[in-house]
Design an enzyme around this catalytic site. Sequence first.
Site, mmCIF file in Angstrom:
data_model
loop_
_atom_site.group_PDB
_atom_site.id
_atom_site.type_symbol
_atom_site.label_atom_id
_atom_site.label_comp_id
_atom_site.label_asym_id
_atom_site.label_seq_id
_atom_site.Cartn_x
_atom_site.Cartn_y
_atom_site.Cartn_z
ATOM 1 C CB CYS A 64 9.460 -0.025 -18.448
ATOM 2 S SG CYS A 64 10.512 -1.392 -17.915
ATOM 3 C CD GLU A 118 -4.455 4.286 -8.423
ATOM 4 O OE1 GLU A 118 -4.028 3.114 -8.500
ATOM 5 O OE2 GLU A 118 -3.857 5.249 -8.928
ATOM 6 C CB CYS A 123 15.878 0.521 -23.614
ATOM 7 S SG CYS A 123 15.370 -1.026 -22.827
ATOM 8 C CB CYS A 141 18.129 0.093 -16.800
ATOM 9 S SG CYS A 141 17.123 -1.405 -16.844
ATOM 10 C CB CYS A 157 13.912 4.128 -20.510
ATOM 11 S SG CYS A 157 13.821 3.872 -18.721
#
Length: 370
Positions: free
Chosen positions: A199, A44, A206, A215, A209
């Site tokens: 994205c 992270e 798209c 969306c 997606c």
Amino acid sequence: MTKKPIDAAVRRRFTTPLLKWYHTLGRDLPWRTTDDPYHIWLSEIMLQQTQVTTVLPYYHRFLKTFPTIKALASADLEAVLKQWQGLGYYARARHLHRAAQVLVTQFSAKMPKSFESVLALPGIGPSTAGAILTIAHGKRYPILDGNVRRVLCRFFAIEKDPREKNVDLWLWHCSEALMPKQNASHYLQAIMDLGATVCTPKQASCTRCPVEKSCAARKKGLETLLPLKAPSKKLPHYDYFAGVLCINNTVLIRRRPLKGLLAGLWEFPSERVAESSKQGSVVLAYEQYFRETLGIDVGESKPYMTIGHVFTHFKMTLHVFLHHSEKQERMTFPLEWLERETLSDRPFSSAHQKIVLQLTQKKHQGELFQ
């Protein structure tokens, strides 16, 4: 900012297809094959403002060198910075090292399960704390990193600046409300993957997606315009000089202070040229610095190389000069004479690494070291 609450129907339209997509097309990453909080925490931190392809080799090398929290805590900071060299944003490495020491002294070298305790560790913000606890400990905490923020701004067609306080609070609400009660860990990794691979900032793919049909930005044709961005500021430009002082097979280097820009890294003696100086005065500033600060006359130096580098808040042109000293002046820390072959053992900033690379090439040995 007033919005309709996130109800079960909205959650199903977003979360269900997202998880299905993730279980089929999610990225195969090494920190996803473990529940070791140290490994997840390290990933992270490394992934902050850095792409996965860049992080992967650093992640493996870092864990090989510091396989446990105890090993990291007991290591010298310089060794940690060396393993981080080239990854950038070195404050992350310093915070990681300091946090490991806190974990050893206060938590028996284990990552705590309390959100407040994790958040209090150096270098850990709310998103990172949430990710660690959710992925490593099976908790349920939302995150709002850059990828998640972008996905949510587009999915809900947020046509306001996401940095505004009320918009930020709404996005945190969305992030938490969309999380399923089960598989929260998979959900977090799924939405991060969606932002990183589909994205994306410059181009939203798209048609690939899983939530395209729901969306709002896609329906309005706003997917390339959101999230709204603040006008970009022109970065100031500064000239710096650096002196490569050689004698026999040694070079003079200096360690930067442990606070501030590039803290704790090594460099060739370098300073910024005063803005009040007239154009073309880089050479004069370089000569004056070494004469007045180090007592060394570098009047017979020659230009060696010029390096351009972009920091977060400014652009730099580094003018590098080469000087052969007749005698080795006595220096005290943070200055040190170092043999050419061992330069690569020290952690240098990206710009000064280029000088090290040039100096350590065999074809330049006769030219530089007399």
